[in-house]
Design a protein around this motif. Structure first.
Motif, PDB file in Angstrom:
ATOM      1  N   GLY A 108       0.802  -1.225   0.000  1.00 51.78           N
ATOM      2  CA  GLY A 108       0.000   0.000   0.000  1.00 51.78           C
ATOM      3  C   GLY A 108       0.827   1.263   0.000  1.00 51.78           C
ATOM      4  N   ALA A 109       1.863   1.274   0.823  1.00 51.56           N
ATOM      5  CA  ALA A 109       2.686   2.498   0.928  1.00 51.56           C
ATOM      6  C   ALA A 109       3.389   2.795  -0.391  1.00 51.56           C
ATOM      7  N   ASP A 110       3.864   1.714  -1.043  1.00 46.73           N
ATOM      8  CA  ASP A 110       4.538   1.890  -2.346  1.00 46.73           C
ATOM      9  C   ASP A 110       3.573   2.481  -3.378  1.00 46.73           C
ATOM     10  N   ILE A 111       2.353   1.957  -3.350  1.00 46.83           N
ATOM     11  CA  ILE A 111       1.373   2.421  -4.343  1.00 46.83           C
ATOM     12  C   ILE A 111       0.995   3.876  -4.088  1.00 46.83           C
ATOM     13  N   GLN A 112       0.907   4.207  -2.808  1.00 45.97           N
ATOM     14  CA  GLN A 112       0.631   5.602  -2.453  1.00 45.97           C
ATOM     15  C   GLN A 112       1.747   6.513  -3.003  1.00 45.97           C
ATOM     16  N   ALA A 113       2.985   6.060  -2.807  1.00 51.29           N
ATOM     17  CA  ALA A 113       4.132   6.840  -3.286  1.00 51.29           C
ATOM     18  C   ALA A 113       4.126   6.926  -4.810  1.00 51.29           C
ATOM     19  N   LEU A 114       3.747   5.808  -5.456  1.00 51.87           N
ATOM     20  CA  LEU A 114       3.647   5.778  -6.922  1.00 51.87           C
ATOM     21  C   LEU A 114       2.669   6.850  -7.410  1.00 51.87           C
ATOM     22  N   GLY A 115       1.509   6.912  -6.747  1.00 53.13           N
ATOM     23  CA  GLY A 115       0.499   7.913  -7.110  1.00 53.13           C
ATOM     24  C   GLY A 115       1.033   9.315  -6.957  1.00 53.13           C
ATOM     25  N   GLU A 116       1.723   9.549  -5.843  1.00 53.02           N
ATOM     26  CA  GLU A 116       2.248  10.900  -5.615  1.00 53.02           C
ATOM     27  C   GLU A 116       3.300  11.266  -6.670  1.00 53.02           C
ATOM     28  N   ALA A 117       4.115  10.268  -7.054  1.00 52.19           N
ATOM     29  CA  ALA A 117       5.124  10.520  -8.092  1.00 52.19           C
ATOM     30  C   ALA A 117       4.449  10.876  -9.415  1.00 52.19           C
ATOM     31  N   LEU A 118       3.367  10.166  -9.712  1.00 52.67           N
ATOM     32  CA  LEU A 118       2.661  10.452 -10.972  1.00 52.67           C
ATOM     33  C   LEU A 118       2.036  11.846 -10.955  1.00 52.67           C
ATOM     34  N   LEU A 119       1.514  12.233  -9.826  1.00 52.88           N
ATOM     35  CA  LEU A 119       0.951  13.591  -9.731  1.00 52.88           C
ATOM     36  C   LEU A 119       2.048  14.628  -9.986  1.00 52.88           C
ATOM     37  N   GLY A 120       3.254  14.303  -9.498  1.00 56.31           N
ATOM     38  CA  GLY A 120       4.393  15.191  -9.763  1.00 56.31           C
ATOM     39  C   GLY A 120       4.719  15.255 -11.239  1.00 56.31           C
ATOM     40  N   VAL A 121       4.652  14.080 -11.908  1.00 52.71           N
ATOM     41  CA  VAL A 121       4.925  14.040 -13.354  1.00 52.71           C
ATOM     42  C   VAL A 121       3.900  14.895 -14.103  1.00 52.71           C
ATOM     43  N   ALA A 122       2.642  14.785 -13.688  1.00 48.39           N
ATOM     44  CA  ALA A 122       1.584  15.568 -14.346  1.00 48.39           C
ATOM     45  C   ALA A 122       1.870  17.063 -14.198  1.00 48.39           C
ATOM     46  N   ASP A 123       2.298  17.459 -13.008  1.00 48.24           N
ATOM     47  CA  ASP A 123       2.641  18.873 -12.797  1.00 48.24           C
ATOM     48  C   ASP A 123       3.813  19.288 -13.684  1.00 48.24           C
TER      49      ASP A 123
END
Lengths: 97, 396
Positions: free
Chosen positions: A8-23
């Protein structure tokens, strides 16, 4: 038989990284007006097209990446919460919610 | 004074643009690595597999952008070098031309005032040498100009090739945005205090507003509140005509096409449309004691379109509902011919002119079709291009 291997924690971090990519994608310079630096001619028009004709793709991709990032953050958070609650219920001998 | 001008432009600025593009390519490359890395993350479940399947699109876009920006940077560096050389050669040629021109201007009076034939012959020989020098300088200047144009064409071809990839927006989208932005620029002319500029501003403002509507409807971009607040929407009805004028500006059926910028094209289009409106608004000259005739005031303008000319041939006017019957009577071939003729009149003639005006003129025409006929007309453009390309191939 369903097999599920999730961190779960990895997936949460994955999501946050993707949001950064979108920005980041949203801030990739469009070089609006860059073609003005070229002397008048065909190259100037061609550069203008090269820099400006992926606006829709940029918009769509940033949206897609942000959606995926958001989904991963939500899933990751939920996995972590379920894991915590299940662990707690097993420790205390209660049913998981 | 020299009549040979220096080539305008700054090679250093082109190099700077190339460096900025290379930096952007690097930034995009970093994003590509991040996204590819994320795809490898462990999330082995039904949701995880769904997630991975949806993660295939963005990396392709990033990779294409890295390629596009990288190729553009290379092409621009090469172009900047070639341009610098051509600019240097043209400047040298212009200097030599100036020197020869000034010297000749000083020598010719001396030839006239020469005391004897020997002196005159010597001065005339000197003039001939300087004339040759002047001609050589002019030839060198044109050679430099030719080199610049060749470098420009090469660079444009490389940039065009780099642009041909999977991430190019549809031409309909491009036309719509192009019209919105350029229309807004030209609309600013309307703030100048004169009837002409005001009319142009209203027309161009309406043009931009209608494109804004298209962007919202087709691509969900922008906001309805912003569109609703635009008073310029009142001019939307004339937008298609403005764009057609603009698309064909500077191009005639014969003769070379004039090189016009986007703003100039739209300005001409808006001016032509505004001119039509001002003419239509002319007050007393069209009004008789029996009442207004066609062309008198805004109502007359509408009347021009509302009242079709009488059919003097006596042939019955066929309405839409009767077309199929008429086709059946006339035969399939006649129907086909009529369709081709109508297609040619409605689209192909304008497209051929816009084709000669360059990509910007074509975008304007697509915009015109879109504004006049909506999505169906936009779609027609592909058919027109294929048709014209086929016909042109037949001719060669």
């Amino acid at each position: 038989m369903t097999q599920m291997r999730v961190d779960g924690a990895d997936i949460q971090a994955l999501g946050e990284a993707l949001l950064g990519v979108a920005d980041d994608l949203a801030t990739v310079p469009t070089h609006a007006g860059a073609a003005e630096g070229l002397p008048p001619g065909r190259a100037r028009g061609a550069l203008d097209t090269l820099l400006g004709n992926w606006m829709h793709v940029r918009h769509e991709t940033a949206k897609q990446v942000a959606d995926l990032g958001q989904a991963a953050v939500v899933a990751g958070t939920a996995y972590v919460r379920v894991e915590d609650q299940t662990a707690q219920s097993l420790v205390s001998g209660q049913d998981a919610p | 004074m020299s009549s040979l001008e220096r080539l305008p432009g700054d090679p250093d600025l082109i190099h700077e643009t190339a460096q900025a593009l290379a930096a952007a390519a690097e930034q995009l490359g970093g994003l590509t690595d991040v996204v590819y890395g994320l795809r490898e993350a462990h999330w082995d479940s039904l949701a995880g597999r769904q997630f991975a399947s949806r993660m295939t699109g963005p990396p392709r876009v990033f990779s294409a952008l890295v390629r596009r920006y990288g190729l553009a940077a290379q092409a621009l560096h090469t172009y900047a070098d070639a341009f610098a050389l051509a600019q240097r050669h043209s400047a040298l040629a212009a200097e030599r031309y100036d020197l020869a021109t000034d010297t000749l201007a000083a020598l010719w009076p001396l030839v006239g005032a020469a005391g004897d034939d020997t002196e005159r012959a010597r001065l005339q020989a000197s003039c001939a040498q300087w004339q040759q020098c002047q001609a050589d300088a002019e030839a060198s200047w044109y050679a430099a100009l030719h080199d610049y144009r060749a470098a420009d064409a090469r660079c444009a071809a490389q940039l065009d090739a780099a642009t041909r990839d999977a991430i190019t927006d549809s031409w309909a989208y491009q036309a719509s945005h192009f019209v919105q932005n350029e229309g807004a620029r030209v609309a600013m002319v309307g703030s100048l205090p004169s009837p002409w500029t005001k009319a142009i501003g209203v027309v161009a403002g309406g043009l931009s507003a209608s494109a804004m509507v298209a962007n919202k409807v087709f691509y969900d971009e922008g906001s309805w509140s912003g569109i609703g607040a635009s008073a310029a929407l009142s001019a939307v009805g004339s937008s298609g005509r403005v764009l057609k004028y603009a698309a064909k500006a500077g191009v005639s059926a014969i003769g070379p096409a004039e090189e016009l910028g986007l703003g100039s094209r739209l300005l001409r289009g808006a001016r032509a449309e505004a001119g039509g409106r001002l003419t239509a608004w002319k007050p007393s000259s069209h009004v008789t004691v029996d009442g207004p005739t066609f062309g008198a005031g805004p109502a007359g303008r509408a009347g021009r379109h509302a009242a079709p000319p009488a059919d003097l041939s006596g042939t019955k006017v066929v309405r839409w509902g009767q077309v199929s019957v008429r086709k059946a009577q006339a035969g399939v071939q006649a129907g086909r011919d009529a369709a081709v003729k109508s297609f040619e009149q409605k689209y192909v003639a304008d497209y051929r002119l816009a084709l000669r005006g360059g990509p910007e003129a074509q975008k304007l025409l697509y915009g015109a079709w879109g504004v006049e006929g909506g999505l169906q007309a936009y779609k027609q453009a592909g058919k027109v291009r294929a048709y014209v390309a086929g016909r042109d191939d037949d001719r060669t």
